[in-house]
Design an enzyme around this catalytic site. Sequence first.
Site, PDB file in Angstrom:
ATOM      1  CG  HIS A   1      29.476  49.983  24.493  1.00 42.75           C
ATOM      2  ND1 HIS A   1      28.721  49.164  23.940  1.00 42.75           N
ATOM      3  CD2 HIS A   1      29.208  50.055  25.787  1.00 42.75           C
ATOM      4  CE1 HIS A   1      27.932  48.611  24.785  1.00 42.75           C
ATOM      5  NE2 HIS A   1      28.443  49.153  25.857  1.00 42.75           N
TER       6      HIS A   1
ATOM      7  CE  LYS B   1      31.720  51.740  17.402  1.00 45.16           C
ATOM      8  NZ  LYS B   1      31.646  51.888  18.837  1.00 45.16           N
TER       9      LYS B   1
ATOM     10  CE1 TYR C   1      26.102  48.095  15.773  1.00 45.80           C
ATOM     11  CE2 TYR C   1      28.598  48.884  16.104  1.00 45.80           C
ATOM     12  CZ  TYR C   1      27.599  48.321  16.423  1.00 45.80           C
ATOM     13  OH  TYR C   1      27.443  47.791  17.632  1.00 45.80           O
TER      14      TYR C   1
ATOM     15  CG  ASP D   1      26.057  48.393  28.465  1.00 47.80           C
ATOM     16  OD1 ASP D   1      25.262  48.450  27.555  1.00 47.80           O
ATOM     17  OD2 ASP D   1      27.422  48.487  28.499  1.00 47.80           O
TER      18      ASP D   1
HETATM   19  C1  T46 Z   1      31.252  44.806  19.820  1.00 46.70           C
HETATM   20  C2  T46 Z   1      31.408  43.341  19.425  1.00 46.70           C
HETATM   21  C3  T46 Z   1      30.951  42.530  20.605  1.00 46.70           C
HETATM   22  N1  T46 Z   1      31.107  40.935  20.067  1.00 46.70           N
HETATM   23  C4  T46 Z   1      30.533  39.869  20.978  1.00 46.70           C
HETATM   24  C5  T46 Z   1      30.903  40.161  22.397  1.00 46.70           C
HETATM   25  C6  T46 Z   1      29.839  39.692  22.999  1.00 46.70           C
HETATM   26  O1  T46 Z   1      29.862  38.234  23.255  1.00 46.70           O
HETATM   27  C7  T46 Z   1      28.528  39.738  22.289  1.00 46.70           C
HETATM   28  C8  T46 Z   1      27.709  41.175  22.734  1.00 46.70           C
HETATM   29  O2  T46 Z   1      28.794  42.226  22.899  1.00 46.70           O
HETATM   30  P1  T46 Z   1      28.312  43.591  23.587  1.00 46.70           P
HETATM   31  O3  T46 Z   1      27.500  43.140  24.822  1.00 46.70           O
HETATM   32  O4  T46 Z   1      29.503  44.517  23.584  1.00 46.70           O
HETATM   33  O5  T46 Z   1      27.515  43.988  22.235  1.00 46.70           O
HETATM   34  P2  T46 Z   1      26.604  45.636  22.551  1.00 46.70           P
HETATM   35  O6  T46 Z   1      26.407  45.866  23.969  1.00 46.70           O
HETATM   36  O7  T46 Z   1      25.791  45.485  21.459  1.00 46.70           O
HETATM   37  O8  T46 Z   1      27.899  46.650  22.168  1.00 46.70           O
HETATM   38  C9  T46 Z   1      27.839  47.357  20.949  1.00 46.70           C
HETATM   39  O9  T46 Z   1      27.084  48.370  21.348  1.00 46.70           O
HETATM   40  C10 T46 Z   1      27.842  49.814  21.216  1.00 46.70           C
HETATM   41  C11 T46 Z   1      26.638  50.510  20.850  1.00 46.70           C
HETATM   42  C12 T46 Z   1      28.737  49.715  20.009  1.00 46.70           C
HETATM   43  O10 T46 Z   1      28.819  50.851  19.486  1.00 46.70           O
HETATM   44  C13 T46 Z   1      29.947  48.791  19.950  1.00 46.70           C
HETATM   45  O11 T46 Z   1      29.938  48.444  18.512  1.00 46.70           O
HETATM   46  C14 T46 Z   1      29.483  47.663  20.842  1.00 46.70           C
HETATM   47  O12 T46 Z   1      30.087  48.015  22.082  1.00 46.70           O
HETATM   48  O13 T46 Z   1      29.018  40.179  21.019  1.00 46.70           O
HETATM   49  C15 T46 Z   1      31.881  40.556  18.922  1.00 46.70           C
HETATM   50  O14 T46 Z   1      32.099  39.362  18.850  1.00 46.70           O
HETATM   51  N2  T46 Z   1      32.242  41.652  17.904  1.00 46.70           N
HETATM   52  C16 T46 Z   1      32.184  42.882  18.276  1.00 46.70           C
HETATM   53  O15 T46 Z   1      32.639  43.641  17.536  1.00 46.70           O
END
Ligand code: T46
Length: 189
Positions: free
Chosen positions: A62, A72, A132, A170
């Site tokens: 991401h 980060k 992070y 993903d």
């Molecule tokens: C990134 C983010 C997400 N969200 C909400 C959006 C979705 O409803 C939920 C899960 O999001 P996501 O599936 O994108 O979460 P990860 O798969 O852990 O994504 C993260 O994982 C990789 C490793 C990263 O470095 C990024 O910070 C980020 O992309 O959290 C938020 O409310 N705020 C945020 O800053």
Amino acid sequence: MQIKETRLPEVLILTPARHGDARGFFSESWNAQTLAAAGIHHHFVQDNHSLSKAPNTLRGLHFQTPPHAQTKLVRCGRGALYDVAVDIRHGSPNFGKWVGVELSFENGHQLLIPAGFMHGFITRAPMTEIIYKCTDTYAPECDAAVRWDDPALNIDWGLEGKTPILSDKDAKAPLLSEHAAHFTWESAA
Ligand SMILES: Cc1cn([C@H]2C[C@H](O)[C@@H](COP(=O)(O)OP(=O)(O)O[C@H]3O[C@H](C)C(=O)[C@H](O)[C@H]3O)O2)c(=O)[nH]c1=O
């Protein structure tokens, strides 16, 4: 604080000191003054914290595109994970190159990943927590992903033939080559 370069020179391994005693330990997990003394200046504006319940949970790759690219500072609060950074800065001599580092509660290592790099990780233990700091806030319109198994990147996640646990997002992410825009990045914020 120990600071170590990786094979991508802008990606650093930071390991804060732990002050142990009979109760356990105390550590300054982040201190702007300590980093500034080492020439590392970032203005973090958002802290993230996620829990992955099972091993081999893979989140990534991401990044947020400009103007909301994020530097980060990643650490593992519980369990263990393999943290990966990929250089996608347009014109970089290391464009498309990656580095991975084991971060765990035990080793206390942190990874500093500048804007212009993709971030992903795979867990190595159950109930792994990643914490992070980011230099920009969440901007869904700039939230981007690239396939974890993009053959052009050839990342070794240490899966040993196992299938990772992925979010739908993903699992469906495009290849890096399918990202039309080549992103130009300001220097790491
Ligand atoms: C990134 C983010 C997400 N969200 C909400 C959006 C979705 O409803 C939920 C899960 O999001 P996501 O599936 O994108 O979460 P990860 O798969 O852990 O994504 C993260 O994982 C990789 C490793 C990263 O470095 C990024 O910070 C980020 O992309 O959290 C938020 O409310 N705020 C945020 O800053």
